[in-house]
Scaffold this motif. Structure first.
Motif, PDB file in Angstrom:
ATOM      1  N   LEU A  81     -19.751 -52.589 -48.160  1.00 58.40           N
ATOM      2  CA  LEU A  81     -21.120 -52.100 -48.001  1.00 58.40           C
ATOM      3  C   LEU A  81     -22.038 -53.201 -47.482  1.00 58.40           C
ATOM      4  CD1 LEU A  81     -21.476 -49.873 -51.183  1.00 58.40           C
ATOM      5  CD2 LEU A  81     -21.357 -49.112 -48.811  1.00 58.40           C
ATOM      6  N   ARG A  82     -21.856 -54.421 -47.988  1.00 56.63           N
ATOM      7  CA  ARG A  82     -22.671 -55.542 -47.522  1.00 56.63           C
ATOM      8  C   ARG A  82     -22.439 -55.779 -46.031  1.00 56.63           C
ATOM      9  NH1 ARG A  82     -20.237 -60.205 -49.467  1.00 56.63           N
ATOM     10  NH2 ARG A  82     -19.319 -60.281 -47.430  1.00 56.63           N
ATOM     11  N   ASP A  83     -21.168 -55.749 -45.617  1.00 58.08           N
ATOM     12  CA  ASP A  83     -20.842 -55.961 -44.208  1.00 58.08           C
ATOM     13  C   ASP A  83     -21.465 -54.882 -43.328  1.00 58.08           C
ATOM     14  OD1 ASP A  83     -19.401 -58.189 -44.922  1.00 58.08           O
ATOM     15  OD2 ASP A  83     -17.446 -57.187 -44.813  1.00 58.08           O
ATOM     16  N   ILE A  84     -21.443 -53.650 -43.816  1.00 57.61           N
ATOM     17  CA  ILE A  84     -22.029 -52.552 -43.039  1.00 57.61           C
ATOM     18  C   ILE A  84     -23.541 -52.713 -42.932  1.00 57.61           C
ATOM     19  CG2 ILE A  84     -22.480 -50.060 -43.069  1.00 57.61           C
ATOM     20  CD1 ILE A  84     -19.590 -49.776 -44.098  1.00 57.61           C
ATOM     21  N   ARG A  85     -24.157 -53.096 -44.036  1.00 54.81           N
ATOM     22  CA  ARG A  85     -25.616 -53.312 -43.984  1.00 54.81           C
ATOM     23  C   ARG A  85     -25.964 -54.400 -42.979  1.00 54.81           C
ATOM     24  NH1 ARG A  85     -25.241 -52.900 -49.801  1.00 54.81           N
ATOM     25  NH2 ARG A  85     -25.816 -50.795 -50.367  1.00 54.81           N
ATOM     26  N   GLU A  86     -25.184 -55.480 -42.966  1.00 50.29           N
ATOM     27  CA  GLU A  86     -25.435 -56.554 -42.004  1.00 50.29           C
ATOM     28  C   GLU A  86     -25.210 -56.069 -40.583  1.00 50.29           C
ATOM     29  OE1 GLU A  86     -23.061 -59.923 -43.147  1.00 50.29           O
ATOM     30  OE2 GLU A  86     -24.140 -60.165 -45.040  1.00 50.29           O
ATOM     31  N   ALA A  87     -24.198 -55.254 -40.386  1.00 55.11           N
ATOM     32  CA  ALA A  87     -23.907 -54.736 -39.051  1.00 55.11           C
ATOM     33  C   ALA A  87     -24.962 -53.739 -38.597  1.00 55.11           C
ATOM     34  CB  ALA A  87     -22.529 -54.082 -39.026  1.00 55.11           C
ATOM     35  N   SER A  88     -25.667 -53.120 -39.538  1.00 55.89           N
ATOM     36  CA  SER A  88     -26.681 -52.137 -39.149  1.00 55.89           C
ATOM     37  C   SER A  88     -27.841 -52.784 -38.405  1.00 55.89           C
ATOM     38  CB  SER A  88     -27.197 -51.374 -40.368  1.00 55.89           C
ATOM     39  OG  SER A  88     -27.945 -52.238 -41.206  1.00 55.89           O
ATOM     40  N   ASP A  89     -27.935 -54.112 -38.487  1.00 58.24           N
ATOM     41  CA  ASP A  89     -28.965 -54.812 -37.727  1.00 58.24           C
ATOM     42  C   ASP A  89     -28.587 -54.967 -36.258  1.00 58.24           C
ATOM     43  OD1 ASP A  89     -30.444 -55.088 -40.056  1.00 58.24           O
ATOM     44  OD2 ASP A  89     -29.603 -57.068 -40.509  1.00 58.24           O
ATOM     45  N   GLU A  90     -27.330 -54.699 -35.941  1.00 56.18           N
ATOM     46  CA  GLU A  90     -26.855 -54.793 -34.562  1.00 56.18           C
ATOM     47  C   GLU A  90     -27.442 -53.630 -33.757  1.00 56.18           C
ATOM     48  OE1 GLU A  90     -24.468 -57.054 -33.284  1.00 56.18           O
ATOM     49  OE2 GLU A  90     -24.629 -58.142 -35.175  1.00 56.18           O
ATOM     50  N   PRO A  91     -27.685 -53.840 -32.467  1.00 57.14           N
ATOM     51  CA  PRO A  91     -28.217 -52.741 -31.651  1.00 57.14           C
ATOM     52  C   PRO A  91     -27.198 -51.616 -31.503  1.00 57.14           C
ATOM     53  CG  PRO A  91     -27.627 -54.600 -30.268  1.00 57.14           C
ATOM     54  CD  PRO A  91     -27.471 -55.046 -31.697  1.00 57.14           C
ATOM     55  N   LEU A  92     -27.668 -50.390 -31.437  1.00 60.14           N
ATOM     56  CA  LEU A  92     -26.803 -49.236 -31.237  1.00 60.14           C
ATOM     57  C   LEU A  92     -26.906 -48.790 -29.785  1.00 60.14           C
ATOM     58  CD1 LEU A  92     -27.641 -47.185 -34.443  1.00 60.14           C
ATOM     59  CD2 LEU A  92     -25.668 -48.658 -34.043  1.00 60.14           C
ATOM     60  N   TYR A  93     -25.839 -48.202 -29.287  1.00 59.17           N
ATOM     61  CA  TYR A  93     -25.805 -47.743 -27.907  1.00 59.17           C
ATOM     62  C   TYR A  93     -25.635 -46.240 -27.898  1.00 59.17           C
ATOM     63  CZ  TYR A  93     -25.101 -52.678 -27.229  1.00 59.17           C
ATOM     64  OH  TYR A  93     -25.255 -54.030 -27.257  1.00 59.17           O
ATOM     65  N   ASP A  94     -26.293 -45.601 -26.947  1.00 58.25           N
ATOM     66  CA  ASP A  94     -26.202 -44.146 -26.919  1.00 58.25           C
ATOM     67  C   ASP A  94     -24.838 -43.702 -26.385  1.00 58.25           C
ATOM     68  OD1 ASP A  94     -28.394 -43.761 -24.022  1.00 58.25           O
ATOM     69  OD2 ASP A  94     -26.257 -44.132 -24.085  1.00 58.25           O
ATOM     70  N   GLU A  95     -24.529 -42.456 -26.620  1.00 58.30           N
ATOM     71  CA  GLU A  95     -23.216 -41.910 -26.283  1.00 58.30           C
ATOM     72  C   GLU A  95     -22.907 -42.037 -24.793  1.00 58.30           C
ATOM     73  OE1 GLU A  95     -20.880 -37.638 -26.548  1.00 58.30           O
ATOM     74  OE2 GLU A  95     -22.664 -37.962 -27.749  1.00 58.30           O
ATOM     75  N   GLU A  96     -23.893 -41.767 -23.966  1.00 61.49           N
ATOM     76  CA  GLU A  96     -23.675 -41.830 -22.517  1.00 61.49           C
ATOM     77  C   GLU A  96     -23.295 -43.253 -22.085  1.00 61.49           C
ATOM     78  OE1 GLU A  96     -26.324 -41.336 -18.499  1.00 61.49           O
ATOM     79  OE2 GLU A  96     -26.716 -39.952 -20.135  1.00 61.49           O
ATOM     80  N   GLU A  97     -23.985 -44.239 -22.631  1.00 62.85           N
ATOM     81  CA  GLU A  97     -23.689 -45.624 -22.294  1.00 62.85           C
ATOM     82  C   GLU A  97     -22.303 -46.025 -22.789  1.00 62.85           C
ATOM     83  OE1 GLU A  97     -25.691 -50.050 -22.696  1.00 62.85           O
ATOM     84  OE2 GLU A  97     -26.589 -48.370 -23.748  1.00 62.85           O
ATOM     85  N   ALA A  98     -21.951 -45.599 -24.001  1.00 63.33           N
ATOM     86  CA  ALA A  98     -20.635 -45.913 -24.551  1.00 63.33           C
ATOM     87  C   ALA A  98     -19.533 -45.295 -23.685  1.00 63.33           C
ATOM     88  CB  ALA A  98     -20.529 -45.409 -25.981  1.00 63.33           C
TER      89      ALA A  98
END
Length: 118
Positions: A37-54
């Protein structure tokens, strides 16, 4: 335990990780552990990319994707493979199909498995 996954890079940086569905489900099942859970919380600060870009990067022509990952121009790749730049452009077209020898040469120059270019 060997984990199979694929990374998709842009400008030499990992942008996406593609996992088999079963592995992803296993990871989700482990989320109850505090460290996860801690790792996921830290990763949630990473930018997200939209589906089209992915999807653009996931389904990009493999020669182009590998070349961009290395930050090489078509001319640089052509020089390394001792072919014309026009040949690289042809290999980077959507739906391009490569002969076995070509796949092997591409794999060697990029340092990846030849199956990347199937």
């Amino acid at each position: 335990m060997t984990v199979e996954y694929q990374t998709i890079k842009e400008n030499g940086e990992v942008k996406f990780v593609v996992l088999p569905v079963e592995l992803f489900k296993t990871i989700l099942d482990r989320l109850e552990e505090k460290e996860d859970l801690r790792d996921i919380r830290e990763a949630s600060d990473e930018p997200l990319y939209d589906e089209e870009e992915a999807e653009k990067y996931i389904f990009m022509n493999p020669v182009k994707r590998e070349r961009l990952e290395k930050r090489w121009t078509q001319q640089e790749l052509a020089r390394r493979l001792e072919v014309k730049q026009a040949t690289i452009a042809k290999w980077e077209r959507p739906g391009a199909v490569y002969r076995k020898k070509t796949r092997e040469r591409l794999a060697k120059v990029f340092g990846v498995n030849a199956s990347t270019f199937l």
